[in-house]
Design a protein around this motif. Sequence first.
Motif, PDB file in Angstrom:
ATOM      1  N   GLY A 241       0.813  -1.209   0.000  1.00 28.70           N
ATOM      2  CA  GLY A 241       0.000   0.000   0.000  1.00 28.70           C
ATOM      3  C   GLY A 241       0.845   1.257   0.000  1.00 28.70           C
ATOM      4  O   GLY A 241       0.534   2.234  -0.695  1.00 28.70           O
ATOM      5  N   GLU A 242       1.941   1.243   0.782  1.00 31.54           N
ATOM      6  CA  GLU A 242       2.852   2.394   0.796  1.00 31.54           C
ATOM      7  C   GLU A 242       3.515   2.577  -0.558  1.00 31.54           C
ATOM      8  O   GLU A 242       3.679   3.708  -1.034  1.00 31.54           O
ATOM      9  CB  GLU A 242       3.916   2.183   1.862  1.00 31.54           C
ATOM     10  N   LEU A 243       3.901   1.466  -1.198  1.00 35.00           N
ATOM     11  CA  LEU A 243       4.471   1.564  -2.543  1.00 35.00           C
ATOM     12  C   LEU A 243       3.464   2.186  -3.497  1.00 35.00           C
ATOM     13  O   LEU A 243       3.806   3.070  -4.298  1.00 35.00           O
ATOM     14  CB  LEU A 243       4.889   0.184  -3.041  1.00 35.00           C
ATOM     15  N   GLY A 244       2.213   1.741  -3.417  1.00 35.83           N
ATOM     16  CA  GLY A 244       1.183   2.308  -4.277  1.00 35.83           C
ATOM     17  C   GLY A 244       1.040   3.807  -4.073  1.00 35.83           C
ATOM     18  O   GLY A 244       0.868   4.571  -5.038  1.00 35.83           O
ATOM     19  N   ALA A 245       1.116   4.256  -2.819  1.00 40.80           N
ATOM     20  CA  ALA A 245       0.999   5.690  -2.541  1.00 40.80           C
ATOM     21  C   ALA A 245       2.190   6.453  -3.108  1.00 40.80           C
ATOM     22  O   ALA A 245       2.039   7.559  -3.640  1.00 40.80           O
ATOM     23  CB  ALA A 245       0.880   5.920  -1.033  1.00 40.80           C
ATOM     24  N   VAL A 246       3.390   5.884  -3.009  1.00 42.24           N
ATOM     25  CA  VAL A 246       4.572   6.533  -3.601  1.00 42.24           C
ATOM     26  C   VAL A 246       4.433   6.614  -5.116  1.00 42.24           C
ATOM     27  O   VAL A 246       4.738   7.644  -5.732  1.00 42.24           O
ATOM     28  CB  VAL A 246       5.850   5.763  -3.198  1.00 42.24           C
ATOM     29  N   LEU A 247       3.948   5.545  -5.741  1.00 44.39           N
ATOM     30  CA  LEU A 247       3.749   5.558  -7.194  1.00 44.39           C
ATOM     31  C   LEU A 247       2.652   6.539  -7.589  1.00 44.39           C
ATOM     32  O   LEU A 247       2.768   7.241  -8.596  1.00 44.39           O
ATOM     33  CB  LEU A 247       3.396   4.152  -7.677  1.00 44.39           C
ATOM     34  N   ARG A 248       1.597   6.610  -6.799  1.00 38.97           N
ATOM     35  CA  ARG A 248       0.495   7.554  -7.087  1.00 38.97           C
ATOM     36  C   ARG A 248       0.985   8.986  -7.122  1.00 38.97           C
ATOM     37  O   ARG A 248       0.559   9.786  -7.967  1.00 38.97           O
ATOM     38  CB  ARG A 248      -0.572   7.389  -6.005  1.00 38.97           C
ATOM     39  N   ASP A 249       1.898   9.345  -6.215  1.00 41.65           N
ATOM     40  CA  ASP A 249       2.342  10.725  -6.086  1.00 41.65           C
ATOM     41  C   ASP A 249       3.520  11.074  -6.982  1.00 41.65           C
ATOM     42  O   ASP A 249       4.005  12.213  -6.968  1.00 41.65           O
ATOM     43  CB  ASP A 249       2.702  11.008  -4.623  1.00 41.65           C
ATOM     44  N   ALA A 250       3.993  10.081  -7.773  1.00 38.23           N
ATOM     45  CA  ALA A 250       5.108  10.334  -8.699  1.00 38.23           C
ATOM     46  C   ALA A 250       4.607  11.025  -9.958  1.00 38.23           C
ATOM     47  O   ALA A 250       3.438  10.899 -10.343  1.00 38.23           O
ATOM     48  CB  ALA A 250       5.792   9.020  -9.056  1.00 38.23           C
ATOM     49  N   GLY A 251       5.521  11.736 -10.623  1.00 42.12           N
ATOM     50  CA  GLY A 251       5.172  12.323 -11.911  1.00 42.12           C
ATOM     51  C   GLY A 251       5.118  11.277 -13.002  1.00 42.12           C
ATOM     52  O   GLY A 251       4.236  11.298 -13.866  1.00 42.12           O
ATOM     53  N   VAL A 252       6.056  10.332 -12.973  1.00 40.71           N
ATOM     54  CA  VAL A 252       6.164   9.240 -13.940  1.00 40.71           C
ATOM     55  C   VAL A 252       6.827   8.065 -13.231  1.00 40.71           C
ATOM     56  O   VAL A 252       7.673   8.257 -12.348  1.00 40.71           O
ATOM     57  CB  VAL A 252       7.005   9.647 -15.184  1.00 40.71           C
ATOM     58  N   VAL A 253       6.446   6.853 -13.619  1.00 41.01           N
ATOM     59  CA  VAL A 253       7.090   5.641 -13.122  1.00 41.01           C
ATOM     60  C   VAL A 253       7.768   4.933 -14.293  1.00 41.01           C
ATOM     61  O   VAL A 253       7.166   4.781 -15.363  1.00 41.01           O
ATOM     62  CB  VAL A 253       6.078   4.702 -12.452  1.00 41.01           C
ATOM     63  N   VAL A 291       1.178   5.882 -21.549  1.00 39.33           N
ATOM     64  CA  VAL A 291       2.252   4.888 -21.507  1.00 39.33           C
ATOM     65  C   VAL A 291       3.217   5.139 -22.659  1.00 39.33           C
ATOM     66  O   VAL A 291       2.786   5.361 -23.798  1.00 39.33           O
ATOM     67  CB  VAL A 291       1.694   3.455 -21.609  1.00 39.33           C
ATOM     68  N   ALA A 292       4.510   5.102 -22.363  1.00 38.25           N
ATOM     69  CA  ALA A 292       5.545   5.061 -23.396  1.00 38.25           C
ATOM     70  C   ALA A 292       6.080   3.631 -23.413  1.00 38.25           C
ATOM     71  O   ALA A 292       6.755   3.211 -22.464  1.00 38.25           O
ATOM     72  CB  ALA A 292       6.650   6.051 -23.097  1.00 38.25           C
ATOM     73  N   LEU A 293       5.743   2.883 -24.443  1.00 35.68           N
ATOM     74  CA  LEU A 293       6.127   1.478 -24.534  1.00 35.68           C
ATOM     75  C   LEU A 293       7.473   1.382 -25.250  1.00 35.68           C
ATOM     76  O   LEU A 293       7.591   1.738 -26.418  1.00 35.68           O
ATOM     77  CB  LEU A 293       5.069   0.684 -25.296  1.00 35.68           C
ATOM     78  N   VAL A 326      14.953   8.260 -20.620  1.00 44.44           N
ATOM     79  CA  VAL A 326      14.832   9.606 -20.050  1.00 44.44           C
ATOM     80  C   VAL A 326      13.971  10.492 -20.943  1.00 44.44           C
ATOM     81  O   VAL A 326      13.097  11.228 -20.455  1.00 44.44           O
ATOM     82  CB  VAL A 326      16.232  10.217 -19.841  1.00 44.44           C
ATOM     83  N   GLU A 327      14.176  10.416 -22.245  1.00 40.85           N
ATOM     84  CA  GLU A 327      13.363  11.212 -23.166  1.00 40.85           C
ATOM     85  C   GLU A 327      11.891  10.839 -23.059  1.00 40.85           C
ATOM     86  O   GLU A 327      11.013  11.715 -23.058  1.00 40.85           O
ATOM     87  CB  GLU A 327      13.853  11.009 -24.598  1.00 40.85           C
ATOM     88  N   ALA A 328      11.608   9.545 -22.960  1.00 38.97           N
ATOM     89  CA  ALA A 328      10.219   9.103 -22.840  1.00 38.97           C
ATOM     90  C   ALA A 328       9.605   9.599 -21.534  1.00 38.97           C
ATOM     91  O   ALA A 328       8.452  10.048 -21.501  1.00 38.97           O
ATOM     92  CB  ALA A 328      10.159   7.576 -22.904  1.00 38.97           C
ATOM     93  N   ALA A 329      10.365   9.532 -20.436  1.00 37.75           N
ATOM     94  CA  ALA A 329       9.858  10.006 -19.153  1.00 37.75           C
ATOM     95  C   ALA A 329       9.547  11.495 -19.205  1.00 37.75           C
ATOM     96  O   ALA A 329       8.502  11.946 -18.707  1.00 37.75           O
ATOM     97  CB  ALA A 329      10.872   9.707 -18.049  1.00 37.75           C
ATOM     98  N   GLU A 330      10.418  12.264 -19.824  1.00 37.85           N
ATOM     99  CA  GLU A 330      10.189  13.710 -19.877  1.00 37.85           C
ATOM    100  C   GLU A 330       9.029  14.058 -20.801  1.00 37.85           C
ATOM    101  O   GLU A 330       8.291  15.024 -20.532  1.00 37.85           O
ATOM    102  CB  GLU A 330      11.479  14.416 -20.291  1.00 37.85           C
ATOM    103  N   ARG A 331       8.821  13.280 -21.863  1.00 36.13           N
ATOM    104  CA  ARG A 331       7.632  13.512 -22.705  1.00 36.13           C
ATOM    105  C   ARG A 331       6.355  13.281 -21.915  1.00 36.13           C
ATOM    106  O   ARG A 331       5.376  14.037 -22.041  1.00 36.13           O
ATOM    107  CB  ARG A 331       7.675  12.585 -23.934  1.00 36.13           C
ATOM    108  N   ALA A 336       1.638  15.516 -18.891  1.00 33.38           N
ATOM    109  CA  ALA A 336       0.827  15.593 -17.659  1.00 33.38           C
ATOM    110  C   ALA A 336       0.779  16.994 -17.090  1.00 33.38           C
ATOM    111  O   ALA A 336      -0.030  17.289 -16.210  1.00 33.38           O
ATOM    112  CB  ALA A 336       1.405  14.640 -16.612  1.00 33.38           C
ATOM    113  N   ALA A 337       1.663  17.862 -17.570  1.00 31.25           N
ATOM    114  CA  ALA A 337       1.741  19.225 -16.997  1.00 31.25           C
ATOM    115  C   ALA A 337       0.526  20.055 -17.374  1.00 31.25           C
ATOM    116  O   ALA A 337      -0.073  19.865 -18.424  1.00 31.25           O
ATOM    117  CB  ALA A 337       3.006  19.896 -17.488  1.00 31.25           C
TER     118      ALA A 337
END
Length: 337
Positions: A241-253, A291-293, A326-331, A336-337
């Motif tokens: 559950g804590e992991l899920g909360a950390v992932l929820r509050d991230a900009g990108v995983v 998703v960036a696959l 890194v490029e995919a994460a920043e896109r 999301a911005a």
Amino acid sequence: MRRVLVARLDSMGDVLVSGPAIRAVAGAAEVVLLAGPQGAPAARLLPGVAEVRVLAAPWITPTDRPVDAGLAAEVARIVRETGVEEAVVLTSFHQSPLPLALLLRLAGVRRITGASVDAAGGLLDVRLIPGETLPEELPEPIRALRIAAAAGYALPDGDDRLAVLLPDRPGSAGAPPYLVVHPGAAVPARAYPAERCAEVVSLLSARGHRVLVTGGPDERDLTARVAGDTGVDLGGALGLGELGAVLRDAGVVVAGNTGPAHLAAAAGTPVVSLFAPVVPAVRWAPWGVPVALLGDQEAACRGSRARVCPIPGHPCLASVSPAAVVEAAERLLEGAA
């Protein structure tokens, strides 16, 4: 309300992608979710679940237990104690609902629904036939919803998102934004090479991003290596559950095809999916979020369901450069911005 047993006996990700189907059943009945040991922690995060029961099924998950009278008695006890008279058995394309259906029928369950290529005889009251009445190339959440719908349970149109119930994170308000890199995977063939994950963390940090590195208790060495001197190592520090909360509050995983990628999707976070084609992305890519696959989906390992990469050098994922990740994460962050 009457009670319906919904079965999903494999891993965390399998349970999470079954969430919409479980909510569909929960709209008309109390759901007793029968999960395997690996999936049970995720089952407890799903909306609409009244009770979780655990069964180690030898035909689904690795276990030393035999298929014997003791297993049949355990299923009968679960049926008796929960009071269910109906079951919906959720499976992936390569699994059969029939072993569990047989045990449930012996235990007195009156109505059972599942998807089976093999003739089911009296084991299934409602049978979908993959490739005929159930299309083969469906995303797993939609496949599960189709099985639930065949049993008579449906969600409102458009409500096929994943969802989880997650705790608040004290002190997270006003904390600096961050990305998450999750380098591990239960199946080695699906993991991005650790040294490349470390390069991703280093590059993201150099570009001004705060990076958290997550992993389970048995992955502490991996997360420490990947986090290096610039990432924040959370290996072994978080419950699910804590992991899920950390992932929820991230900009990108950033993650491979593994349970936390589906947990991130269920939490509503965009995912850079480093996806090895040993299973089809059309079925198993993160669902319902941007998703960036990445990864060579035409590699020679395609569709092999290999647990250990059969191709020297792991080219389907090793061919993806850290710069591309890194490029995919920043896109995704920009979107999301």
